[in-house]
Design an enzyme around this catalytic site. Sequence first.
Site, PDB file in Angstrom:
ATOM      1  N   HIS A  69       0.656  -1.126  -0.007  1.00  0.00           N
ATOM      2  CA  HIS A  69      -0.076   0.043   0.037  1.00  0.00           C
ATOM      3  C   HIS A  69       0.771   1.385  -0.002  1.00  0.00           C
ATOM      4  CE1 HIS A  69      -2.439   2.997   2.267  1.00  0.00           C
ATOM      5  NE2 HIS A  69      -3.243   2.944   1.147  1.00  0.00           N
ATOM      6  N   GLU A  72       2.040   1.961  -3.415  1.00  0.00           N
ATOM      7  CA  GLU A  72       0.916   2.582  -4.264  1.00  0.00           C
ATOM      8  C   GLU A  72       1.207   4.008  -4.097  1.00  0.00           C
ATOM      9  OE1 GLU A  72      -3.049   1.524  -3.109  1.00  0.00           O
ATOM     10  OE2 GLU A  72      -3.312   3.413  -3.480  1.00  0.00           O
ATOM     11  N   GLU A 149      -3.737   7.993   7.463  1.00  0.00           N
ATOM     12  CA  GLU A 149      -4.930   7.149   6.774  1.00  0.00           C
ATOM     13  C   GLU A 149      -5.595   6.271   7.838  1.00  0.00           C
ATOM     14  OE1 GLU A 149      -3.851   6.110   2.694  1.00  0.00           O
ATOM     15  OE2 GLU A 149      -5.561   4.448   2.949  1.00  0.00           O
TER      16      GLU A 149
END
Length: 460
Positions: A69, A72, A149
């Site tokens: 992630h 990404e 996040e």
Amino acid sequence: MRLYILLCSLFFIISSNLALANSAVNEYQLPNGLKVLIKEDHRVPAVVTQVWYRVGSSYEPNGITGISHALEHMMFKGTTKYGPGMFSKTVAENGGEENAFTSYDYTAYYQLFEVNKLPISLELESDRMRNLNLRDQDFLKELEVVKEERRLRTDDNPQNLTFERFLAVSNVASPYHHPVIGWMWDLNEMKVTDVQKWYQTWYAPNNAVLVIVGDVKPDETFKLVQKYFGPLKAGVLPPVKQPGELKNIGLRRMTVATPAKLPLIVMGFNTPALKTAPTRKEAYALDVLQAVLGGGDSARFPTKIVRGKQLATDIQVGYDIFSRLDNIFSITAIPSQGKNNQLLENAILEEIKLLQTSLISPQELERVKAQVIANKTYEKDSIMNQANEIGSLEAVNLTWRESENYVKEVSTISAADVQAVAKKYLILDRLTIATLKPLPLNKNTQDQPIVNTGGQSNVR
């Protein structure tokens, strides 16, 4: 009888349309190993381009959880040719949309453009497949974005926090044990050199699938693909193991006590997916079972427990038939005001017991099948959803043809098949129960619906 005939007619019409919709996937492969799947859909002058990498959080060893992630996020930080911010700026200036997502089994990137902008998408994606410029100063800033996040989506969200802990307990040996976004202590220790190594290991044409769906002509489009992706060199991929899960582990319970407005109960049974089930029929029967219990307002849980006994305000049932590894058949429920978790748990187990001891009626089975098939058909109304379906199947080394088979497989499932998997898999030895015990709220706490109970993903 009229309802039965109507449902049979609907089933026939939908089945025919599905067969037509799935008949136009054109399959190619470049010498460097890149698999290319192109599907024509000329209803609108638009095209979706998706690149799927066969790597996600289930590939990550302990110590670097969340690295797929994190990478990404870094894929938007520029290459030598297109500097920081230029990827998104170029897409926006040409009227396109773009984003990415990471899941347990894959990481994917996409753009949606007017069809004549397709070369822009192919050039940008081919460039960052092998030429990403990973700079330490960019990584340190982006890592703080990822941590924030995690705080917002999980640490400060009691329902998602409970579901994360539930997955950690229910997946004992499986790499689905750790979250897609990673544990915070691993994020704190992550270095740009870790991400660089991950990128160089997994981001190569022979570990990717390029999916293009839209107003295109396949052979002409493939020539463009050859132009942009053909010069890329294949990588040396490490062997990929197929981790398993323990069988009949025994009943597991846990309580998450955290500031929250509402209680929650999450129940989950360790189940196989299509790739790991002893037979294909079992996996499809579990998919139908999911629909019997929680597939829409007419399913058993909403009908009997939410509106009937009024023990819950909401119940969701999740099962991912197309996951790479064994997964969890999950049931997530919020008790009604004044009703406790134990009453709700008992009612859910009673419904499961009923399925194990009594065959569902032909009328209910046909209604559920028609609903499942209709939902599958509606998904094909969007070129983005068509691309998602093709890419997600290929990314776990299933074939896009599995989508074509779906209607046929579901249509063969009988009431006895559903009862058999309920008796085999929805048992206490495979069950994990997590309950959320609300504590007094603080200012950071937010109750929100759980996202992606069947297969968690994180979108940039």
